[in-house]
Design a protein around this motif. Structure first.
Motif, PDB file in Angstrom:
ATOM      1  N   SER A 366       5.082   7.182 -15.920  1.00  0.00           N
ATOM      2  CA  SER A 366       4.626   7.947 -14.747  1.00  0.00           C
ATOM      3  C   SER A 366       3.123   7.770 -14.531  1.00  0.00           C
ATOM      4  CB  SER A 366       4.970   9.429 -14.901  1.00  0.00           C
ATOM      5  OG  SER A 366       4.347  10.003 -16.020  1.00  0.00           O
ATOM      6  N   GLN A 367       2.371   7.625 -15.628  1.00  0.00           N
ATOM      7  CA  GLN A 367       0.926   7.380 -15.499  1.00  0.00           C
ATOM      8  C   GLN A 367       0.672   6.029 -14.843  1.00  0.00           C
ATOM      9  OE1 GLN A 367      -1.373   8.099 -19.056  1.00  0.00           O
ATOM     10  NE2 GLN A 367      -2.972   6.664 -18.474  1.00  0.00           N
ATOM     11  N   SER A 368       1.423   5.008 -15.266  1.00  0.00           N
ATOM     12  CA  SER A 368       1.250   3.669 -14.693  1.00  0.00           C
ATOM     13  C   SER A 368       1.639   3.645 -13.224  1.00  0.00           C
ATOM     14  CB  SER A 368       2.096   2.655 -15.476  1.00  0.00           C
ATOM     15  OG  SER A 368       1.722   2.624 -16.829  1.00  0.00           O
ATOM     16  N   LEU A 369       2.739   4.337 -12.867  1.00  0.00           N
ATOM     17  CA  LEU A 369       3.152   4.406 -11.468  1.00  0.00           C
ATOM     18  C   LEU A 369       2.080   5.075 -10.616  1.00  0.00           C
ATOM     19  CD1 LEU A 369       6.955   5.381 -11.497  1.00  0.00           C
ATOM     20  CD2 LEU A 369       5.935   3.195 -10.815  1.00  0.00           C
ATOM     21  N   THR A 370       1.498   6.155 -11.148  1.00  0.00           N
ATOM     22  CA  THR A 370       0.455   6.869 -10.408  1.00  0.00           C
ATOM     23  C   THR A 370      -0.761   5.978 -10.171  1.00  0.00           C
ATOM     24  OG1 THR A 370       1.173   8.962 -11.394  1.00  0.00           O
ATOM     25  CG2 THR A 370      -1.016   8.926 -10.394  1.00  0.00           C
ATOM     26  N   LEU A 371      -1.200   5.299 -11.230  1.00  0.00           N
ATOM     27  CA  LEU A 371      -2.356   4.408 -11.091  1.00  0.00           C
ATOM     28  C   LEU A 371      -2.056   3.265 -10.121  1.00  0.00           C
ATOM     29  CD1 LEU A 371      -3.611   4.263 -14.787  1.00  0.00           C
ATOM     30  CD2 LEU A 371      -4.853   5.195 -12.831  1.00  0.00           C
ATOM     31  N   GLY A 372      -0.833   2.727 -10.207  1.00  0.00           N
ATOM     32  CA  GLY A 372      -0.460   1.663  -9.288  1.00  0.00           C
ATOM     33  C   GLY A 372      -0.439   2.139  -7.844  1.00  0.00           C
ATOM     34  N   PHE A 373       0.081   3.353  -7.628  1.00  0.00           N
ATOM     35  CA  PHE A 373       0.119   3.917  -6.284  1.00  0.00           C
ATOM     36  C   PHE A 373      -1.290   4.144  -5.741  1.00  0.00           C
ATOM     37  CE2 PHE A 373       0.194   7.740  -3.548  1.00  0.00           C
ATOM     38  CZ  PHE A 373       0.977   7.247  -2.508  1.00  0.00           C
ATOM     39  N   ILE A 374      -2.179   4.650  -6.595  1.00  0.00           N
ATOM     40  CA  ILE A 374      -3.558   4.887  -6.175  1.00  0.00           C
ATOM     41  C   ILE A 374      -4.256   3.565  -5.855  1.00  0.00           C
ATOM     42  CG2 ILE A 374      -5.831   5.701  -6.960  1.00  0.00           C
ATOM     43  CD1 ILE A 374      -4.363   7.901  -8.513  1.00  0.00           C
ATOM     44  N   ALA A 375      -4.036   2.569  -6.725  1.00  0.00           N
ATOM     45  CA  ALA A 375      -4.661   1.260  -6.497  1.00  0.00           C
ATOM     46  C   ALA A 375      -4.203   0.659  -5.173  1.00  0.00           C
ATOM     47  CB  ALA A 375      -4.320   0.319  -7.654  1.00  0.00           C
ATOM     48  N   TYR A 376      -2.933   0.886  -4.817  1.00  0.00           N
ATOM     49  CA  TYR A 376      -2.394   0.318  -3.584  1.00  0.00           C
ATOM     50  C   TYR A 376      -2.842   1.095  -2.344  1.00  0.00           C
ATOM     51  CZ  TYR A 376       1.055  -0.786   0.024  1.00  0.00           C
ATOM     52  OH  TYR A 376       1.659  -1.134   1.205  1.00  0.00           O
ATOM     53  N   SER A 377      -2.904   2.415  -2.457  1.00  0.00           N
ATOM     54  CA  SER A 377      -3.064   3.246  -1.255  1.00  0.00           C
ATOM     55  C   SER A 377      -4.479   3.752  -0.993  1.00  0.00           C
ATOM     56  CB  SER A 377      -2.129   4.453  -1.346  1.00  0.00           C
ATOM     57  OG  SER A 377      -2.427   5.228  -2.481  1.00  0.00           O
ATOM     58  N   PHE A 378      -5.365   3.700  -2.019  1.00  0.00           N
ATOM     59  CA  PHE A 378      -6.722   4.213  -1.822  1.00  0.00           C
ATOM     60  C   PHE A 378      -7.705   3.053  -1.732  1.00  0.00           C
ATOM     61  CE2 PHE A 378     -10.844   5.555  -3.435  1.00  0.00           C
ATOM     62  CZ  PHE A 378     -11.092   6.665  -2.647  1.00  0.00           C
ATOM     63  N   PRO A 379      -8.605   3.058  -0.750  1.00  0.00           N
ATOM     64  CA  PRO A 379      -8.792   4.040   0.330  1.00  0.00           C
ATOM     65  C   PRO A 379      -8.113   3.632   1.646  1.00  0.00           C
ATOM     66  CG  PRO A 379     -10.692   2.619   0.231  1.00  0.00           C
ATOM     67  CD  PRO A 379      -9.730   2.108  -0.817  1.00  0.00           C
TER      68      PRO A 379
END
Length: 428
Positions: A366-379
């Protein structure tokens, strides 16, 4: 404080507690020192520092299906003992590889050392379950949370101090010493055979691929068949989301909104404030656990932390942001200590290793998914404030979910435990 004293009067718990403390210290000091050594020596290649962090976390995904099976099938005391000794030997090898200067070999040794260390905690935690009374589990979880808080607050600073004082070789030598101390403490504990070997004696050669996979599936089946345990594990998945978010959210908030010119200095202060909040929250949670039900602590902690993480997104001043961060940190130990003290009381000692073997990979995933999602969507898609809404919202949603499920599942679990007692003893 009285409960802490009572638990510490158990000599075996004292030895295991300080063994866990020194083993964690051995993990933190050398790794931090080595990272700063790389940043100093290879300042134009910051990827090396990132790879060092990966060499600490990625082995979890490589050995997660083995650690629980080993903790339940092999001698738990020997597993913890040999983990420390092998970590000490690999630390000495790490000094040699740094002298050689070949980076692939250095990272390979770091990977192996980290992989070995992943076997330590399930075995140590399962032994703690066996040597304490049921009513002492929450107090022990509180003590472990205090240790985690201290490492969160002082761990990196201690590693930097040792690096500045005795250099990278001296820091890794400190690792060696702490691992050896931990091994000797584990060896000195007098643990009953039924605690060390809850499923009988097995040799390493007995652990065939078929048995390992079967036990791994059995751990998953055990979790899914127990509604309360399955529900509690949702919390660990959310912790992975929080861990992933908090690795980048505060610094993004400072850099892109609150303190773009001084975000590096301010990020250090935010880290200290967060660590102090967790430390004070650990003391408070340990006291509160003696007065309220554990599921109430979990719900309170999730709602407090989640709401103040969301509020932190609206801060228009750095110090207001720190205040909200501090209060959100106060709530997290309520969840950690409650779940940490609760799980040993509802898990069969014969299955503790296999259940623990599922927790780390779930959190890491879940930590890796969160970081991946942030890397893709921010900013590009999300603003910095939305990251706080995401993490805080997840905590609040789980808190609300627990509000409707934990009281019911707790009652069912208590009735099942009582029925088991009646069947075994004929009395309630």
């Amino acid at each position: 404080m009285k409960k802490f004293k009572e638990v510490f009067q158990n000599p075996n718990f004292r030895r295991l507690f300080f063994a866990n403390f020194t083993s964690q210290m051995g993990s933190v000091i050398g790794l931090t020192a080595f990272m700063f050594y790389l940043l100093d020596r290879f300042s134009d290649q910051p990827a090396y520092a990132t790879i060092t962090e990966l060499m600490y976390s990625v082995p979890t995904l490589a050995v997660f299906f083995l650690v629980g099976v080993f903790a339940d099938r092999m001698d738990r005391q020997k597993i913890a003992y040999y983990c420390d000794w092998l970590s000490a030997i690999l630390s000495l090898m790490l000094i040699g590889t740094i002298i050689l200067g070949w980076m692939p070999l250095i990272f390979a040794v770091l990977f192996l050392r980290s992989a070995i260390q992943k076997f330590f905690f399930p075995a140590e935690h399962a032994m703690v379950q066996g040597i304490l009374k049921k009513e002492d589990y929450t107090t022990a979880a509180g003590l472990n949370q205090l240790v985690m808080s201290l490492f969160m607050l002082f761990g990196n600073g201690l590693g930097i101090f040792v690096y500045w004082t005795v250099g990278v070789y001296g820091a890794i030598t400190v690792d060696v010493i702490t691992f050896i101390i931990s091994a000797l403490l584990i060896k000195s504990a007098v643990i009953n055979e039924e605690v060390r070997l809850p499923n009988g004696k097995h040799k390493l050669t007995d652990l065939k691929v078929k048995l390992v996979l079967s036990d791994f599936k059995l751990g998953m089946k055990y979790i899914f068949e127990h509604k309360l345990l399955r529900t509690l594990l949702v919390g660990f998945i959310v912790f992975g989301v929080v861990n992933g978010g908090f690795t980048v959210m505060p610094i993004f908030m400072l850099k892109y909104k609150l303190a773009p010119d001084s975000y590096e200095e301010m990020s250090v202060l935010v880290g200290v404030v967060f660590g102090v909040g967790v430390l004070l929250g650990s003391f408070f949670a340990s006291l509160l656990s003696q007065k309220v039900k554990l599921y109430q602590m979990v719900i309170m902690g999730l709602l407090i932390s989640g709401s103040f993480i969301v509020l932190a997104s609206f801060a228009n001043h750095t110090y207001l942001f720190m205040a909200f961060t501090f209060i959100s940190a106060l709530g997290l130990p309520l969840v950690n200590i409650a779940i940490g003290g609760w799980m040993p009381s509802i898990i069969d000692p014969k299955m503790m290793g296999r259940v623990q073997g599922w927790i780390s990979p779930l959190m890491m995933f879940s930590q890796s998914l969160t970081l991946g999602f942030i890397a893709y969507s921010f900013p590009a898609i999300l603003k910095v404030e939305m990251l706080f809404w995401l993490v805080g919202g997840c905590l609040m949603l789980v808190g609300i979910f627990y509000l409707f499920t934990l009281p019911k599942f707790t009652k069912i679990s208590n009735n099942e435990t009582q029925s088991t007692t009646v069947r075994q003893t004929g009395t309630v």
